[in-house]
Design an enzyme around this catalytic site. Structure first.
Site, mmCIF file in Angstrom:
data_model
loop_
_atom_site.group_PDB
_atom_site.id
_atom_site.type_symbol
_atom_site.label_atom_id
_atom_site.label_comp_id
_atom_site.label_asym_id
_atom_site.label_seq_id
_atom_site.Cartn_x
_atom_site.Cartn_y
_atom_site.Cartn_z
ATOM 1 N N PRO A 86 -8.510 1.309 4.424
ATOM 2 C CA PRO A 86 -8.604 1.561 5.869
ATOM 3 C C PRO A 86 -9.021 0.328 6.671
ATOM 4 O O PRO A 86 -8.834 0.284 7.879
ATOM 5 C CB PRO A 86 -9.658 2.662 5.994
ATOM 6 C CG PRO A 86 -10.036 3.066 4.621
ATOM 7 C CD PRO A 86 -9.380 2.166 3.624
ATOM 8 N N GLU A 113 -15.033 6.505 -3.474
ATOM 9 C CA GLU A 113 -15.734 6.040 -2.274
ATOM 10 C C GLU A 113 -15.416 4.593 -1.921
ATOM 11 O O GLU A 113 -15.723 4.122 -0.851
ATOM 12 C CB GLU A 113 -17.242 6.217 -2.419
ATOM 13 C CG GLU A 113 -17.716 7.615 -2.050
ATOM 14 C CD GLU A 113 -17.328 8.666 -3.088
ATOM 15 O OE1 GLU A 113 -17.026 8.290 -4.231
ATOM 16 O OE2 GLU A 113 -17.308 9.851 -2.727
HETATM 17 N N1 ADE Z 1 -7.148 4.504 1.919
HETATM 18 C C1 ADE Z 1 -7.881 5.459 2.539
HETATM 19 N N2 ADE Z 1 -7.519 5.562 3.833
HETATM 20 C C2 ADE Z 1 -6.526 4.651 4.040
HETATM 21 C C3 ADE Z 1 -5.748 4.282 5.165
HETATM 22 N N3 ADE Z 1 -5.912 4.842 6.365
HETATM 23 N N4 ADE Z 1 -4.821 3.308 5.008
HETATM 24 C C4 ADE Z 1 -4.656 2.722 3.804
HETATM 25 N N5 ADE Z 1 -5.361 3.014 2.714
HETATM 26 C C5 ADE Z 1 -6.290 3.974 2.817
#
Ligand code: ADE
Length: 221
Positions: A86, A113
């Protein structure tokens, strides 16, 4: 193109890649997709791939050893390594176009996590598919593969992606209609049945701009 997806949940990909356009692209050998389970690379006698975080805190963290060994076994001079997280750059159609020109992608799916910070040193690029947190990188990997494979020459009719929303001119798609001409009182715009192709093109362009102004004015900036 070859795509290796590094994940401990290979079963998750079964449905996504065994239907429709991706399935056909694989059958036509436009792309080879392998799901590589990094648990197969762990040195741990109990096949562990995660551990508790240094400094304390909740949850388990993916350890570097299995992912390093797995990625190093796949890597060649033509590979581009992508880490899904993310906190990566926000994925856009432009990235899909650029990645569709690569010879070999290695896509690492994080899970639990989090992952040991040193895993980032393996990646040429860190990608996020949006500002929300998923349980792992598997769904983002499916999003990447789908958006990239459809752009490989010969996978779909080229014209359909020249006209995509978010291609280089940053306009949303114009409205499209099919039969019947009238459905529950809603009529197909007259211009589309006029047979006048110059007029149709102009109408579509105008509708694209109108829709973009209304829904995504940020794209016009
Ligand atoms: N892993 C967890 N959330 C994610 C996201 N929004 N984009 C890419 N990998 C992720």
């Amino acid at each position: 193109m070859k795509i290796d997806i590094v994940s401990i949940f290979p079963e998750m990909f079964k449905g996504a890649f065994s239907e429709s356009i991706i399935k056909r692209a694989v059958e036509a050998e436009k792309v080879e997709i392998n799901i590589v389970n990094f648990r197969d690379f762990t040195d741990d006698p109990h096949l562990k791939v995660d551990d508790t975080p240094y400094g304390g805190g909740a949850g388990m963290v993916l350890t570097p050893q299995p992912i390093f060994d797995c990625v190093e076994s796949l890597k060649t001079k033509d590979s581009k390594v992508i880490l899904l997280t993310p906190d990566g750059i926000q994925y856009k159609q432009r990235n899909a176009y650029d990645l569709s020109k690569e010879k070999h992608l290695i896509i690492i799916c994080g899970h639990y996590e989090g992952f040991d910070e040193r895993i980032r040193t393996l990646a040429d690029m860190e990608i996020s598919i949006g500002d929300y947190v998923l349980t792992g990188g598997e769904i983002p990997a499916m999003v990447l593969v789908d958006s990239i494979v459809r752009l490989i020459p010969g996978v779909i009719n080229e014209r359909s992606h020249i006209e995509d929303s978010f291609n280089d001119n940053y306009l949303l798609d114009y409205p499209t209609y099919t039969k019947p001409r009238v459905f529950r009182g809603m009529e197909v715009p007259e211009v589309l049945v006029s047979g006048d192709h110059a007029k149709i093109d102009a109408w579509r362009k105008e509708q694209s701009i109108k829709r973009t102004k209304e829904r995504r004015p940020d794209l016009l900036e």
